[in-house]
Write an enzyme that holds these catalytic residues in place. Sequence first.
Site, mmCIF file in Angstrom:
data_model
loop_
_atom_site.group_PDB
_atom_site.id
_atom_site.type_symbol
_atom_site.label_atom_id
_atom_site.label_comp_id
_atom_site.label_asym_id
_atom_site.label_seq_id
_atom_site.Cartn_x
_atom_site.Cartn_y
_atom_site.Cartn_z
ATOM 1 N N HIS A 129 35.738 50.538 32.327
ATOM 2 C CA HIS A 129 36.856 49.958 32.992
ATOM 3 C C HIS A 129 36.111 49.687 34.237
ATOM 4 C CE1 HIS A 129 40.249 49.090 35.662
ATOM 5 N NE2 HIS A 129 40.977 49.361 34.391
ATOM 6 N N ASN A 159 47.447 51.621 30.287
ATOM 7 C CA ASN A 159 46.497 52.549 31.106
ATOM 8 C C ASN A 159 47.156 53.209 32.283
ATOM 9 O OD1 ASN A 159 44.269 53.540 32.468
ATOM 10 N ND2 ASN A 159 43.262 51.669 32.762
ATOM 11 N N TRP A 160 47.468 54.326 32.040
ATOM 12 C CA TRP A 160 48.063 55.163 33.173
ATOM 13 C C TRP A 160 47.267 55.341 34.216
ATOM 14 C CZ3 TRP A 160 52.339 58.967 31.566
ATOM 15 C CH2 TRP A 160 53.445 58.258 30.951
ATOM 16 N N LYS A 161 45.884 55.294 34.100
ATOM 17 C CA LYS A 161 44.899 55.481 35.489
ATOM 18 C C LYS A 161 45.189 57.005 35.946
ATOM 19 C CE LYS A 161 44.502 50.572 36.305
ATOM 20 N NZ LYS A 161 44.044 49.569 37.040
ATOM 21 N N GLY A 188 48.175 47.959 33.354
ATOM 22 C CA GLY A 188 48.158 49.203 34.260
ATOM 23 C C GLY A 188 49.421 49.635 34.862
ATOM 24 N N GLY A 189 49.673 49.009 36.080
ATOM 25 C CA GLY A 189 50.852 49.562 36.639
ATOM 26 C C GLY A 189 52.289 49.450 35.836
ATOM 27 N N GLY A 204 46.051 44.869 39.645
ATOM 28 C CA GLY A 204 46.637 45.535 40.727
ATOM 29 C C GLY A 204 47.066 44.816 41.928
ATOM 30 N N GLU A 221 39.268 41.915 32.069
ATOM 31 C CA GLU A 221 40.045 42.210 33.103
ATOM 32 C C GLU A 221 39.286 41.814 34.419
ATOM 33 O OE1 GLU A 221 42.859 45.628 32.434
ATOM 34 O OE2 GLU A 221 41.019 46.588 32.780
HETATM 35 P P1 13P Z 1 47.363 46.289 36.467
HETATM 36 O O1 13P Z 1 48.039 45.840 35.257
HETATM 37 O O2 13P Z 1 48.040 47.547 37.362
HETATM 38 O O3 13P Z 1 47.090 45.083 37.320
HETATM 39 O O4 13P Z 1 45.979 47.157 35.962
HETATM 40 C C1 13P Z 1 45.151 46.460 35.109
HETATM 41 C C2 13P Z 1 44.364 47.256 34.425
HETATM 42 O O5 13P Z 1 43.417 47.581 35.170
HETATM 43 C C3 13P Z 1 44.216 47.886 33.121
HETATM 44 O O6 13P Z 1 43.392 48.627 32.559
#
Ligand code: 13P
Length: 248
Positions: free
Chosen positions: A93, A10-12, A230-231, A169, A163
Site C-alpha cells: 500500500h 481496507n480499514w487502515k 478505504g474510508g 482519502g 491506487e
Molecule cells: P479511500 O477509499 O479512503 O480513498 O482509501 C483508498 C485506499 O487507500 C484503500 O486502500
Amino acid sequence: MARRKLVAGNWKMHGLGADLGEATRISMSAETLDGVDVALCVPFTLIERAVEAAPGFAVGGQDVHHEEKGAFTGSISAAMLKDAGASLVIVGHSERREAFAETSETVAAKAAAALAGDLDVIVCVGESLDVREAGNALETVSAQLIASLPETFDTDCLSVAYEPIWAIGTGKVAGPEEIEEMHGHLRRQVAAARGEEIAGALRILYGGSVKGENADTILHLSDVDGALVGGASLTADQFVPIMKAGQA
Ligand code: 13P
C-alpha cells in the site's frame, strides 16, 4: 471468461472491538450478493474477532513480513495471519511504501511470502501527484507493478490494486479515462512480462475515494475488476452499495 469482481475494504488504522458489528453486517450482506467477492482487511488486532463476528467471510490483514519468522520486532508473518483466521493480505500500500520506505522488491517478497503461507494477496501500486503531473504515470506505475510481482503466482490468489496516491482519502477520484488508460496499460505490460494468459485472468482493482455514488461507474469501466475501498468500507451503510455495484 469474465473476471469475477473483488470489492475489498481496507480499514487502515481504524476499528476497535466495538466496531465489529459493521463487519457482521457487511458479511451478511455479502452472502446475499451474486458474482462478486467481498473481503475486509482489518487491523491485526481485530482479525481473530472479525472472523468470529463474520464466520465464513474473507477477513485479511494489511501487511505481512517477508520472512517466515525471526527477530523482527512488531512484525507479523504469513503463518501468524493464517493462524488468526485471515485468508488474504494487502501488500505494498502506498501508505506503507511512503511511511516505511518499502521498495517494490520488498513488496514482491511479501507477496511471495503471503502466497507461500496460503494467503491471497492484493498488490498495490500507484503514482504521486508529481509523477502524474509530469506525465510519467503510466511508465512509473507499470514499472512499479512488474517489480512488485512475485516470481510465480496464480491469478486466483493474487490481485492488483491501482491506487493513485492523490486520490486516496482526498475525495478526488481519477477520471474514467485515466482509470481505463492505466488499467489497460498495466494489463498490456503484465502480458509482455508474464504472458497473455496471466494478464487476461489478473484482477486489477481501482482504489482512491470509491464511494457508493461513484462505484457503479468505476466498477463498469473496462479492465476494472473491483475496488479497494478505504474510508467507505468502515460502515455497512457506505460499503454495501459499493459491494452491490460489483455484482455480475
Ligand atoms: P479511500 O477509499 O479512503 O480513498 O482509501 C483508498 C485506499 O487507500 C484503500 O486502500
